[in-house]
Design an enzyme around this catalytic site. Structure first.
Site, short mmCIF file in Angstrom:
data_model
loop_
_atom_site.label_atom_id
_atom_site.label_comp_id
_atom_site.label_asym_id
_atom_site.label_seq_id
_atom_site.Cartn_x
_atom_site.Cartn_y
_atom_site.Cartn_z
N HIS A 320 0.86 -1.19 0.00
CA HIS A 320 0.00 0.00 0.00
C HIS A 320 0.89 1.24 0.00
CE1 HIS A 320 -3.15 2.84 1.20
NE2 HIS A 320 -3.99 1.91 0.77
N ASP A 378 -7.96 -5.44 -0.01
CA ASP A 378 -8.38 -6.27 -1.17
C ASP A 378 -8.01 -7.74 -1.02
OD1 ASP A 378 -7.43 -3.36 -2.70
OD2 ASP A 378 -9.47 -4.13 -2.84
#
Ligand code: SDX
Length: 443
Positions: A320, A378
């Site tokens: 991320h 996700d």
């Protein structure tokens, strides 16, 4: 030679009491420093070009604050996500998606009457203009549902003229409610269209997430009862995806909105950006990756590929830009995944075993540890959404459905910001310098 000296006395933003002296090629520039309520301070460089004839350079905006905001705060090192100060895990565990919508839009958790009125107004905006049903028929049945979402949402301004004047606060509020209310209907219709089933109209007697599941999975041929455990899981998944500071799609919505484009066009731009596999498309890509890995014994091969610079493969659902610790949403997502699989009697789901073993191995591997790559939201969402009955190509549609409230809240904040101007970044030009045109005969 450039050096920066700063003096701060810790006041909040817009109290110009902090200064930084930036010495650029021998010239000292006074640039204001602003301190937020929490998180990193910012150096105001808006006058840098005027004072130094230089731009800053920050591809990907890793060190650039594009705006001031009061909506969402992320601490990537501590794995913290706050919406108007409330931690995401508390909102997800104790609240509802519509309550989070109210919080993001208006700044505080709603009280009784306020919330009932808000829910009523959302409920009575869930239907779509009947002519939009014809709009769907222009798509091929095998069109990706995200392509349908971009098209249909972008076309909403053709149907709702009375909420496109961005300078009218009343119209901005109606457009906000319409977007939040109609996204489930638009998304469910995209799904039904792709499987050749009739559209199911919204029902005012169902709450937001139960209504969405009913529009997706009920058929006229028989009664359908939404499982309350699955509806609660769906609602929690929407909360986890609602907003996330200045991510790529939110920045897209802000930039589109800065030109004065109508809110439906701005949200369509956000949907288009979210579709990318590095962003909202990662949930679909993560499930596809887990299916490709297929079994625990094949994990080492994929870990090796993820670390191989010559191989474009990356572990989807890992890493991320901001979180260099565990994504706090992934924690709740993993718990929800287990709840849904247990409810459906799928707790031995092979893909979950692969995902959990992949996470365990990756989190012990020096490559992932050194680069601070953790599972993001996700990683577990795909398994959960597939268990709920959605095909992978619907996963990013669900992300867009939930993120619409974040996009709208950030768009409103940008429109109402007195400092707001059209966004127009500059560049470092390294192309050809001036040269004269050469006629074809002389080339
Ligand atoms: C979302 O911004 C948001 O808030 C987004 C989001 C939201 O709610 O809006 O949180 C939603 O988009 C979550 C992220 C979903 N994407 C994925 O899961 C795709 C896989 N992840 C990577 O593509 C990547 O981690 C990004 C795109 C998420 C972040 O990219 P960055 O910050 O530009 O990181 P990077 O590419 O510079 O990576 C740093 C290093 C690199 O190695 P080096 O060049 O330093 O040697 O880590 C490596 C990368 O190669 N790396 C990975 C990896 N992610 C980063 N290596 C293997 N697998 C990965 N998943």
């Amino acid at each position: 030679m450039t050096t920066v000296q700063t003096s701060t006395n810790g006041d909040q933003l817009n109290q110009d009491s902090d200064k930084s002296n930036l010495i650029v090629e021998g010239k000292t520039l006074d640039l204001p420093l602003y301190k937020g309520s929490i998180g990193p301070s910012v150096m105001d460089i808006s006058r840098l070009y005027a004072q130094s004839d230089m731009f800053t350079y920050d591809p990907g905006f890793t060190s650039t604050a594009s705006c001031e905001s009061k909506i969402t705060y992320i601490d990537g090192d501590k794995g913290v996500l706050l919406h108007r100060g409330y931690p995401i895990d508390q909102l997800a565990e104790q609240g509802s998606f519509l309550e989070t919508c109210y919080l993001l839009l208006y700044g505080d958790l709603p009280q009784g009457e306020q919330f009932e009125d808000f829910k009523h107004r959302i409920t009575y905006h869930t239907m779509l203009h009947e002519q939009i049903h014809t709009f769907y028929k222009g798509f091929r049945r095998d069109a990706h549902p995200m392509a349908i979402m971009v098209g249909v949402v972008g076309a909403l301004s053709a149907f709702y003229h009375d909420s496109t004047d961005i300078n009218d606060p009343t119209q901005r509020n109606i457009a906000s409610l319409r977007m939040i209310a109609k996204m489930p209907t638009i998304a469910a219709m995209a799904y039904k269209y792709s499987i050749g089933q009739p559209f199911v109209t919204p029902r005012n007697d169902l709450d937001y997430s139960a209504n969405f599941l009913n529009m997706c999975f009920s058929v006229p041929a028989e009664d359908y009862k939404v499982d309350p455990v699955l509806a609660r899981a769906m609602d929690r998944i929407f909360i986890l995806h609602a907003d996330h500071e200045q991510n790529a799609s939110t920045s897209t919505v802000r930039l589109a909105g800065s030109s004065g484009a109508n809110p439906f066009a701005c949200i369509a731009a956000g949907i288009a950006c979210l579709w990318g596999p590095s962003h909202g498309g990662a949930n679909e890509a993560a499930l596809t990756m887990l299916e490709e890995i297929g079994s625990v014994d094949r994990i080492p091969e994929y870990i090796r590929r993820a670390k191989d610079k010559s191989d474009p493969f990356r572990l989807m659902g890992f890493g991320h830009r901001v979180y260099k610790n565990y994504d706090p949403r992934a924690t709740v997502m993993q718990k929800t995944c287990h709840e849904v699989l247990d409810t459906l009697g799928l707790k031995d789901e092979p893909l979950l075993q692969v995902a959990m073993e992949l996470e365990r191995i990756a989190r012990e591997d020096p490559y992932f540890v050194e680069k601070k790559l953790y599972p993001n939201i996700d990683f577990y969402s795909g398994i959960t959404l597939r268990a709920l009955g959605f095909p992978p190509e619907m996963f990013t549609v669900l992300f867009a459905l939930a993120r619409t409230v974040g996009w709208i809240a950030q768009w409103r904040e940008m429109i109402e910001d007195p400092q707001q101007r059209i966004g127009r970044p500059r560049q470092l030009y390294t192309g050809p310098t001036l040269r004269d045109y050469v006629p074809t005969s002389n080339r």
